[in-house]
Design a protein around this motif. Structure first.
Motif, PDB file in Angstrom:
ATOM      1  N   GLY A   1      52.457  35.451  36.929  1.00 56.62           N
ATOM      2  CA  GLY A   1      52.859  35.679  38.307  1.00 56.62           C
ATOM      3  C   GLY A   1      54.330  36.036  38.374  1.00 56.62           C
ATOM      4  O   GLY A   1      55.133  35.555  37.576  1.00 56.62           O
ATOM      5  N   THR A   2      54.653  36.919  39.299  1.00 57.15           N
ATOM      6  CA  THR A   2      56.047  37.278  39.523  1.00 57.15           C
ATOM      7  C   THR A   2      56.348  37.178  41.010  1.00 57.15           C
ATOM      8  O   THR A   2      55.483  37.422  41.855  1.00 57.15           O
ATOM      9  N   ILE A   3      57.578  36.795  41.308  1.00 58.26           N
ATOM     10  CA  ILE A   3      58.075  36.792  42.676  1.00 58.26           C
ATOM     11  C   ILE A   3      59.388  37.548  42.648  1.00 58.26           C
ATOM     12  O   ILE A   3      60.324  37.171  41.939  1.00 58.26           O
ATOM     13  N   ASP A   4      59.429  38.656  43.372  1.00 59.95           N
ATOM     14  CA  ASP A   4      60.638  39.473  43.459  1.00 59.95           C
ATOM     15  C   ASP A   4      61.207  39.359  44.862  1.00 59.95           C
ATOM     16  O   ASP A   4      60.469  39.417  45.844  1.00 59.95           O
ATOM     17  N   VAL A   5      62.519  39.196  44.944  1.00 59.42           N
ATOM     18  CA  VAL A   5      63.218  39.185  46.230  1.00 59.42           C
ATOM     19  C   VAL A   5      64.065  40.447  46.270  1.00 59.42           C
ATOM     20  O   VAL A   5      64.955  40.635  45.444  1.00 59.42           O
ATOM     21  N   LEU A   6      63.743  41.318  47.234  1.00 59.53           N
ATOM     22  CA  LEU A   6      64.375  42.631  47.312  1.00 59.53           C
ATOM     23  C   LEU A   6      65.152  42.772  48.613  1.00 59.53           C
ATOM     24  O   LEU A   6      64.744  42.228  49.648  1.00 59.53           O
ATOM     25  N   PRO A   7      66.267  43.500  48.588  1.00 59.66           N
ATOM     26  CA  PRO A   7      66.992  43.740  49.830  1.00 59.66           C
ATOM     27  C   PRO A   7      66.127  44.546  50.793  1.00 59.66           C
ATOM     28  O   PRO A   7      65.366  45.429  50.376  1.00 59.66           O
ATOM     29  N   ASP A   8      66.219  44.216  52.070  1.00 60.54           N
ATOM     30  CA  ASP A   8      65.426  44.909  53.092  1.00 60.54           C
ATOM     31  C   ASP A   8      66.211  44.879  54.403  1.00 60.54           C
ATOM     32  O   ASP A   8      66.152  43.885  55.139  1.00 60.54           O
ATOM     33  N   GLY A   9      66.957  45.929  54.661  1.00 59.27           N
ATOM     34  CA  GLY A   9      67.781  45.975  55.864  1.00 59.27           C
ATOM     35  C   GLY A   9      68.830  44.876  55.831  1.00 59.27           C
ATOM     36  O   GLY A   9      69.562  44.743  54.863  1.00 59.27           O
ATOM     37  N   ASP A  10      68.852  44.055  56.876  1.00 63.28           N
ATOM     38  CA  ASP A  10      69.802  42.944  56.933  1.00 63.28           C
ATOM     39  C   ASP A  10      69.251  41.673  56.295  1.00 63.28           C
ATOM     40  O   ASP A  10      69.897  40.631  56.339  1.00 63.28           O
ATOM     41  N   GLY A  11      68.074  41.740  55.717  1.00 64.46           N
ATOM     42  CA  GLY A  11      67.455  40.556  55.132  1.00 64.46           C
ATOM     43  C   GLY A  11      66.902  40.837  53.764  1.00 64.46           C
ATOM     44  O   GLY A  11      67.433  41.659  53.017  1.00 64.46           O
ATOM     45  N   SER A  12      65.821  40.174  53.463  1.00 60.19           N
ATOM     46  CA  SER A  12      65.175  40.304  52.157  1.00 60.19           C
ATOM     47  C   SER A  12      63.668  40.407  52.334  1.00 60.19           C
ATOM     48  O   SER A  12      63.117  39.961  53.334  1.00 60.19           O
TER      49      SER A  12
END
Length: 57
Positions: free
Chosen positions: A10-21
């Motif tokens: 399993g992988t969990i990626d946190v990616l930038p998305d506008g002003d959040g993630s």
């Protein structure tokens, strides 16, 4: 008797998305019949993290 997991990646990626993630979770699991159970647990964990950070000033 509960069914055991033969394989899990399993992988969990946190990616930038506008002003959040944006959090993206993916998994490979055998047997596949266990996927909905693990997915529900991971989704609840991610939702808990989101609630925690939403409550932080």
């Amino acid at each position: 008797m509960p069914q055991s997991i033969d394989f899990h990646l399993g992988t969990i990626d946190v990616l930038p998305d506008g002003d959040g993630s944006r959090v993206v979770h993916s998994q490979e699991i055998l047997p596949e019949a266990l996927a909905p159970i693990v997915e529900a647990a991971v989704s609840e964990g991610i939702a808990g993290i989101a609630r925690y950070f939403a409550a932080c000033p």
